[in-house]
Design a protein around this motif. Structure first.
Motif, mmCIF file in Angstrom:
data_model
loop_
_atom_site.group_PDB
_atom_site.id
_atom_site.type_symbol
_atom_site.label_atom_id
_atom_site.label_comp_id
_atom_site.label_asym_id
_atom_site.label_seq_id
_atom_site.Cartn_x
_atom_site.Cartn_y
_atom_site.Cartn_z
ATOM 1 N N VAL A 107 0.848 -1.192 0.000
ATOM 2 C CA VAL A 107 0.000 0.000 0.000
ATOM 3 C C VAL A 107 0.884 1.242 0.000
ATOM 4 C CG1 VAL A 107 -1.885 1.222 1.164
ATOM 5 C CG2 VAL A 107 -1.734 -1.282 1.314
ATOM 6 N N MET A 108 0.665 2.149 -0.965
ATOM 7 C CA MET A 108 1.490 3.340 -1.095
ATOM 8 C C MET A 108 0.662 4.607 -0.927
ATOM 9 S SD MET A 108 4.151 2.389 -4.201
ATOM 10 C CE MET A 108 5.146 3.854 -3.811
ATOM 11 N N TYR A 109 1.302 5.608 -0.346
ATOM 12 C CA TYR A 109 0.664 6.916 -0.182
ATOM 13 C C TYR A 109 1.739 7.988 -0.274
ATOM 14 C CZ TYR A 109 -2.249 10.695 1.597
ATOM 15 O OH TYR A 109 -2.945 11.877 1.720
ATOM 16 N N GLY A 168 -2.250 -10.420 0.929
ATOM 17 C CA GLY A 168 -3.437 -9.708 0.480
ATOM 18 C C GLY A 168 -4.639 -9.891 1.386
ATOM 19 N N ARG A 169 -4.895 -11.135 1.780
ATOM 20 C CA ARG A 169 -6.052 -11.412 2.629
ATOM 21 C C ARG A 169 -5.950 -10.686 3.962
ATOM 22 N NH1 ARG A 169 -5.357 -16.310 2.681
ATOM 23 N NH2 ARG A 169 -6.893 -17.035 1.172
ATOM 24 N N GLU A 170 -4.742 -10.709 4.558
ATOM 25 C CA GLU A 170 -4.559 -10.083 5.865
ATOM 26 C C GLU A 170 -4.692 -8.559 5.779
ATOM 27 O OE1 GLU A 170 -4.124 -11.577 8.839
ATOM 28 O OE2 GLU A 170 -4.539 -13.441 7.768
ATOM 29 N N VAL A 171 -4.057 -7.966 4.786
ATOM 30 C CA VAL A 171 -4.071 -6.504 4.669
ATOM 31 C C VAL A 171 -5.479 -5.986 4.410
ATOM 32 C CG1 VAL A 171 -3.279 -4.552 3.273
ATOM 33 C CG2 VAL A 171 -1.673 -6.338 3.958
ATOM 34 N N LEU A 172 -6.219 -6.637 3.521
ATOM 35 C CA LEU A 172 -7.536 -6.138 3.138
ATOM 36 C C LEU A 172 -8.612 -6.443 4.170
ATOM 37 C CD1 LEU A 172 -7.515 -6.908 -0.694
ATOM 38 C CD2 LEU A 172 -6.894 -4.801 0.501
ATOM 39 N N ASN A 173 -8.446 -7.531 4.914
ATOM 40 C CA ASN A 173 -9.452 -7.863 5.924
ATOM 41 C C ASN A 173 -9.124 -7.302 7.304
ATOM 42 O OD1 ASN A 173 -11.270 -9.239 4.301
ATOM 43 N ND2 ASN A 173 -10.201 -11.185 4.526
ATOM 44 N N ARG A 174 -7.804 -7.080 7.576
ATOM 45 C CA ARG A 174 -7.403 -6.538 8.878
ATOM 46 C C ARG A 174 -6.324 -5.481 8.672
ATOM 47 N NH1 ARG A 174 -8.815 -11.711 9.813
ATOM 48 N NH2 ARG A 174 -6.866 -12.540 9.006
ATOM 49 N N PRO A 175 -6.670 -4.346 8.101
ATOM 50 C CA PRO A 175 -5.656 -3.304 7.839
ATOM 51 C C PRO A 175 -5.029 -2.804 9.124
ATOM 52 C CG PRO A 175 -7.884 -2.450 7.511
ATOM 53 C CD PRO A 175 -8.028 -3.923 7.685
ATOM 54 N N ALA A 176 -3.707 -2.555 9.059
ATOM 55 C CA ALA A 176 -2.973 -2.082 10.236
ATOM 56 C C ALA A 176 -2.635 -0.607 10.149
ATOM 57 C CB ALA A 176 -1.696 -2.901 10.420
ATOM 58 N N ALA A 233 -8.847 3.266 5.633
ATOM 59 C CA ALA A 233 -9.675 4.249 4.943
ATOM 60 C C ALA A 233 -9.980 3.800 3.514
ATOM 61 C CB ALA A 233 -8.981 5.608 4.939
ATOM 62 N N LEU A 234 -8.996 3.184 2.853
ATOM 63 C CA LEU A 234 -9.241 2.649 1.513
ATOM 64 C C LEU A 234 -10.289 1.537 1.555
ATOM 65 C CD1 LEU A 234 -5.674 2.333 -0.096
ATOM 66 C CD2 LEU A 234 -7.464 3.961 -0.717
ATOM 67 N N VAL A 235 -10.142 0.647 2.528
ATOM 68 C CA VAL A 235 -11.048 -0.495 2.619
ATOM 69 C C VAL A 235 -12.487 -0.049 2.844
ATOM 70 C CG1 VAL A 235 -11.647 -2.503 4.023
ATOM 71 C CG2 VAL A 235 -9.271 -2.130 3.331
ATOM 72 N N VAL A 236 -12.695 0.864 3.778
ATOM 73 C CA VAL A 236 -14.076 1.269 4.081
ATOM 74 C C VAL A 236 -14.642 2.210 3.029
ATOM 75 C CG1 VAL A 236 -13.732 0.936 6.561
ATOM 76 C CG2 VAL A 236 -13.407 3.215 5.560
ATOM 77 N N GLY A 294 5.446 -11.559 8.337
ATOM 78 C CA GLY A 294 5.185 -11.146 6.973
ATOM 79 C C GLY A 294 4.362 -9.884 6.837
ATOM 80 N N ARG A 295 4.266 -9.120 7.912
ATOM 81 C CA ARG A 295 3.402 -7.928 7.931
ATOM 82 C C ARG A 295 4.192 -6.732 8.450
ATOM 83 N NH1 ARG A 295 -2.208 -7.664 8.887
ATOM 84 N NH2 ARG A 295 -2.951 -5.699 8.011
ATOM 85 N N GLN A 296 4.242 -5.652 7.649
ATOM 86 C CA GLN A 296 4.946 -4.447 8.051
ATOM 87 C C GLN A 296 4.028 -3.240 7.886
ATOM 88 O OE1 GLN A 296 9.181 -4.142 6.583
ATOM 89 N NE2 GLN A 296 8.517 -5.844 5.304
ATOM 90 N N VAL A 297 4.245 -2.246 8.735
ATOM 91 C CA VAL A 297 3.417 -1.044 8.666
ATOM 92 C C VAL A 297 4.259 0.153 9.083
ATOM 93 C CG1 VAL A 297 2.545 -1.344 11.024
ATOM 94 C CG2 VAL A 297 1.231 -0.001 9.382
ATOM 95 N N ALA A 298 4.013 1.291 8.422
ATOM 96 C CA ALA A 298 4.679 2.544 8.776
ATOM 97 C C ALA A 298 3.672 3.441 9.479
ATOM 98 C CB ALA A 298 5.240 3.226 7.531
ATOM 99 N N CYS A 299 3.499 3.205 10.763
ATOM 100 C CA CYS A 299 2.535 3.973 11.559
ATOM 101 C C CYS A 299 3.039 4.007 13.003
ATOM 102 C CB CYS A 299 1.152 3.335 11.487
ATOM 103 S SG CYS A 299 -0.118 4.167 12.474
#
Length: 338
Positions: free
Chosen positions: A243-245, A255-263, A269-272, A327-332
């Motif tokens: 995911v880029m911004y 894909g399944r994890e990011v789209l169903n449980r965004p971190a 905001a994209l998902v909803v 396998g999950r990274q986030v910049a927050c």
């Protein structure tokens, strides 16, 4: 309201162990000439693409996803300055000569452009354009003809014996995109870059093209880097999502994890903002504000002016990528609150 993206129709590769990377993008940054000096349109981007899997680059307009793909294929505009590394079988695409790049295009890396009508030459037949890379490789004329017919048949162009001699204007939008897929496959590439391949198509044709891309990936065992702003496309195709911004990565994961449980708040905001794939009753919640352009990227976290959970720290300190699960990274700064 939670969204649940149905990814059960994905290829088995989406549920297996992660194979070794075919392409490794490491700390990629891209500067373009601007009126007041260089503008950083891609900033410290790192991700991998593995054989037999689809990695999705997603984000709003101006997020840097298309520029990233363009750097990989070596078609950046004049004056672009690139730093970082893009390792392809151990060779760095950043320092590769233009001659080697030209040899790589088509045979190592194929490209499916967003607008097939603009990408296809209106003065040349579809068959001639699909077979161009085969002729350049020295394939005999009769064999080129047979191969082109076979490629058009494989991607679902009806009556390829006749339609290979037609021109792009004689094809519908969906058939032109199928012809683009055939052109990308002609060189038997290991990686296909697909830049918004279904944007200009209606929903029914989109579904057919996505099914075609999945089938081709599975049959050929190739990798795919899919660029899109559409989460529904990603839900059907992507094994991993980046995911880029505003030119930066804010989240990476399956894909399944990011789209169903965004971190990340931006991912959420994209998902909803998209009606759920499964639920017919979900109500879209539009993203507030406007995307931040690279030239006016805010200080700190670039998403903080649009983030309901932003704090003082978010406005002053750039969040670094950190692992929040396998396998999950986030910049927050506060992913636990998303």
């Amino acid at each position: 309201m939670s969204r649940s993206f149905d990814m059960t129709d994905q290829a088995p590769a989406a549920r297996g162990a992660q194979p070794a990377p075919l392409l490794s993008v490491e700390h990629l940054s891209i500067d373009l000439p601007g009126r007041d000096g260089p503008v950083r349109v891609v900033d410290d981007v790192s991700f991998t693409v593995a054989a037999g899997r689809t990695t999705g680059l997603i984000g709003e307009s101006g997020s840097g996803k298309t520029m990233t793909a363009t750097a990989i294929i070596g078609l950046l505009p004049p004056g672009a300055a690139v730093t970082g590394r893009m390792l392809w079988h151990g060779d760095d695409l950043v320092t590769m000569t233009e001659q080697d790049r030209r040899r790589l295009r088509g045979r190592g890396i194929g490209m499916i452009f967003q607008d097939p009508q603009a990408a296809l030459d209106p003065t040349q037949t579809i068959g001639r354009q699909v077979g161009e890379i085969l002729r350049r490789g020295g394939m005999p004329r009769k064999e080129v003809h047979r191969t082109v017919i076979d490629l058009l048949d494989r991607v679902g162009v009806p009556d390829p014996q006749t339609r290979h001699a037609q021109y792009p204007h004689q094809y519908s939008g969906g058939l032109r995109q199928r012809a683009m897929v055939a052109t990308a496959l002609a060189g038997s590439p290991e990686l296909i870059l697909a830049d918004e391949p279904t944007t200009a198509l209606d929903v029914t044709v989109q579904a057919r093209i996505l099914a075609l891309l999945r089938r081709v990936r599975d049959e050929e065992g190739m990798a795919m880097l899919l660029v899109s702003h559409d989460l529904r496309v990603m839900a059907h195709v992507a094994d991993e999502v980046v995911v880029m911004y505003a030119g930066r990565i804010c989240e990476i994961g399956a894909g399944r994890e990011v789209l169903n449980r965004p971190a990340h708040p931006y991912t959420r905001a994209l998902v909803v903002s998209v009606p759920a794939v499964r639920s017919k009753t979900a109500i879209a919640e539009p993203l507030p504000g406007s995307p931040a352009g690279p030239a006016e990227r805010p200080s700190g976290c670039p998403f903080h002016p649009r983030c309901a959970k932003a704090r003082d720290r978010c406005a002053s300190e750039v969040p670094r990528m950190r692992q929040v699960a396998a396998g999950r990274q986030v910049a927050c700064h506060f992913p636990e609150e998303t």
